[in-house]
Structures are given as structure tokens and as C-alpha cells.
Scaffold this active site. Sequence first.
Site, short mmCIF file in Angstrom:
data_model
loop_
_atom_site.label_atom_id
_atom_site.label_comp_id
_atom_site.label_asym_id
_atom_site.label_seq_id
_atom_site.Cartn_x
_atom_site.Cartn_y
_atom_site.Cartn_z
N TRP A 118 -21.53 -2.88 -27.85
CA TRP A 118 -20.18 -2.96 -28.44
C TRP A 118 -19.25 -3.76 -27.54
O TRP A 118 -18.45 -4.55 -28.03
CB TRP A 118 -19.62 -1.57 -28.73
CG TRP A 118 -20.47 -0.82 -29.70
CD1 TRP A 118 -21.15 0.35 -29.48
CD2 TRP A 118 -20.77 -1.19 -31.07
NE1 TRP A 118 -21.84 0.71 -30.61
CE2 TRP A 118 -21.63 -0.20 -31.59
CE3 TRP A 118 -20.41 -2.25 -31.88
CZ2 TRP A 118 -22.11 -0.24 -32.90
CZ3 TRP A 118 -20.88 -2.30 -33.19
CH2 TRP A 118 -21.73 -1.30 -33.68
N ASP A 185 -11.88 0.67 -26.25
CA ASP A 185 -12.61 1.05 -27.45
C ASP A 185 -13.11 2.47 -27.20
O ASP A 185 -13.98 2.68 -26.36
CB ASP A 185 -13.78 0.08 -27.66
CG ASP A 185 -14.66 0.47 -28.85
OD1 ASP A 185 -14.41 1.52 -29.47
OD2 ASP A 185 -15.61 -0.28 -29.15
N LYS A 209 -17.14 8.52 -35.90
CA LYS A 209 -17.92 9.19 -34.87
C LYS A 209 -17.35 10.57 -34.55
O LYS A 209 -18.08 11.53 -34.44
CB LYS A 209 -17.98 8.36 -33.58
CG LYS A 209 -18.30 6.88 -33.78
CD LYS A 209 -19.78 6.57 -33.78
CE LYS A 209 -20.15 5.19 -34.28
NZ LYS A 209 -19.52 4.07 -33.60
C1 LIG Z 1 -19.67 2.50 -33.77
C2 LIG Z 1 -18.96 1.74 -32.74
C3 LIG Z 1 -18.32 0.53 -33.03
C4 LIG Z 1 -18.38 -0.13 -34.39
O1 LIG Z 1 -17.61 0.54 -35.28
P1 LIG Z 1 -17.38 0.01 -36.77
O2 LIG Z 1 -16.33 0.93 -37.26
O3 LIG Z 1 -18.70 0.15 -37.48
O4 LIG Z 1 -16.96 -1.40 -36.71
C5 LIG Z 1 -17.61 -0.09 -32.02
N1 LIG Z 1 -17.54 0.44 -30.78
C6 LIG Z 1 -18.16 1.60 -30.47
C7 LIG Z 1 -18.03 2.15 -29.09
C8 LIG Z 1 -18.89 2.28 -31.45
O5 LIG Z 1 -19.50 3.44 -31.13
#
Ligand SMILES: *Cc1c(COP(=O)(O)O)cnc(C)c1O
Length: 373
Positions: A118, A185, A209
Site C-alpha cells: 500500500w 494511511d 477494515k
Molecule cells: C485495504 C487497504 C488499502 C486499500 O483500500 P481501498 O479502500 O480498497 O482502496 C490501502 N491501504 C491500506 C493500509 C489497506 O489496508
Amino acid sequence: MPLRNLTIYSSETLNDSNHIHNFNAGPSILPESVLREAAASVMNLNQSGLSILEIGHRTPTFTSIMEEAQQLVRDLMQLSTDHEVLFLHGGASTQFMQVPMNLLDAKETAAYADTGVWSSKAIHEAKAFGKVDVVCSSKEQQYTCIPDDFAVPHDAKYFHITTNNTIYGTQWHKIPHTSNVMVADMSSDIFSRKLRFSDFGLIYAGAQKNIGPAGTTLVVVRKDLLGKVKRHIPTILDYRMHIAEKSMLNTPPVFAIYVCMLTLRWIKKSGGLDVMEKQNKIKADLLYAEIDRNELFIPRVLPKDRSLMNVCFQAIDESVESRFLTYVKEQGIVGIKGHRLAGAFRASLYNALPLESVHYLTEVMKTFTQKQG
Ligand SMILES: *Cc1c(COP(=O)(O)O)cnc(C)c1O
């Protein structure tokens, strides 16, 4: 008009989640009480006779849902009015480009930590908007650790980290507070622990998540960082427009935000981030202890950097790995197959996963090992 009948959605007819132990990485487990209330509201929201799916987003009903969701984020993160709370579309992946588009001018440099898939994607997108300085990377260690020896140039516009690396199972336990504006993030560990959230310039997290269903992304941004770049920002990607319209610039993902609000209520009612953090530590310690103890399994990450959310491990060989996957399936355990890039196993222990499920998994690992004789 008769109100819709809710009785068919009694507890007996909803999924009995006791029978399935859900270790999915995302979208992932939500609190059972949240699912029940969300299901009831699909038929009849607050005895209004209308579904949450069929009300206008500018109605007082939804406006108050949005406001409550934003307020709960403020409370849980202890934010002042310096920060704005937004629920946007497009997933965390949209933030990979929206963040640099709003914060980074073409001639400026942003610092990024490369700790997995990511972060790499965030780095890739940022390069389209300005200069990127990758100040540290654990790529050579196959992303099994968090870098600990690096410096961030003072003039970097911001420093971006991925607080929890969902695919590789590592987590920043100590946030590297530098003199730079911090951008994070937090998709896979948001609200799982206490942090000094107000120290961050911008935080983003896909909801699926730890906060709710897929379809919305939480963005927390310090207002004074905005409006500094010279480029034209398309309206729908301009944080300032979303702030001005209170996250209702266009039709927001109404249902996703509603379920996030219910989950945030549940977090607060359960005792807040203190309690989440305590429980998450207990759950993770239990599982890592079994992986460390059990001779058939190998942990993927060194203890100091192990994620409390996504526990990645391997079996000693491929035949044990495939037999274990078959065995857990028979035992009602879902979602522990690792990400296609990391392989082996990953058990995700998000807030809503009960301790009993982790207990159960460790018992299944023990029984499996005995059966191998
Ligand atoms: C799942 C995830 C993403 C991607 O998320 P989307 O909503 O599918 O774009 C980005 N960063 C992290 C740390 C993730 O776990």
C-alpha cells in the site's frame, strides 16, 4: 401507511455468527449488534417506515447520522476544530492521489516510508504531482519489519507512513513524529489503539477494515494545510469543497456512512480506544504465542514490529500449509489464507473479532498439530 414488519428479522433468522469465525482481512468482521441494527434499518429506519436505502441524503434524518458519525470520530480521536472530518468515496486508493494533489506542489518534495504494497502504491501516485523522497524502505527485508534508522529532510512538505501493513503484518508501534506534517494511511488499524491523532496533518482510512462496510473512506485533515498548492484541483477532489459542504458535496455513500456511525457508537459504548487497544493486545498476544510455540508454524515478522491487526505466519512446508487450510475450513474458520503477494496465512484480528475466536483458532492449531502425529 403500515410500518414495515420487523419480526422476520429476528435473531433466529439472521446469520448465527457463532458458527463462523471470521478472520477476513477486508471487508471484514463487524460487531454483531451493528449488523443487526443495520439489517433492521434496511427495512425500517427508526420506525420511520422507510429504509435507510431510500431516504435523501439532505433529509434531517441522514444529516443527523452524518453529524453523529463525524462527532464520534472527533470524540474518539480527541480532535479540536483545527481538524475536519470527512466521509468520502473512492477508497483509500483514491487518497493515494488526492493527498498529493491537495498538499504537494509540483516543485515540492514529499517524504514517504515504503513498508509494503500500500505504501508503494501511495508513492507511485504521489510522483505524478511532485517530487517523492522515499526516506526508508523494508523492501529488501521482504517487508518483514518496520525501518528504524532514517532521517526525514526538514523541508519535505509532509511525511507519509502506512501505520499498519495489512498484507505483510507489520505495524508502526512507535509513530515517528518528525518536524514534518505527518500524513498516515490508517486503513487497517484505525481506532484499534490510542494515538495522538491531533498530531497528524492528514489521516485517511478505507472503512472496510475496522469501521464499516466498503464504500466510504474516512479523511481527517488539518484545515490550515489546504489551499496552498497552485494547481487546479477538480471540485470533487478538493478537500475544501467537501469541508464547505459538510461531506455532502454530492450524494455520499449513505448506507456505508450509516454503518460506520453504528460501529463508532459501538466502539464508544464498549469503552473507547483504551478498551479496544487492551483487547487487541490480548488477542494478538494469544495468537503469536501459539505460533511461536507450535513447531508446525513460523511467524513472518519479528516481535518488535508485529501487527496487532493482521497476524501473518507460515507453515513449515507446503503440504502442512495446504492440509491446515483444509482443516480450518472444516472447523468453521474463514479468511486466514494469506494475501496472494505474501502467501501462507494471515489472521486479521480487527476490533469486532471476539477473543473467543482467537482462542478457538489457537485450539484448532493445537488439535491440528496433534493429528499430524
Ligand atoms: C485495504 C487497504 C488499502 C486499500 O483500500 P481501498 O479502500 O480498497 O482502496 C490501502 N491501504 C491500506 C493500509 C489497506 O489496508
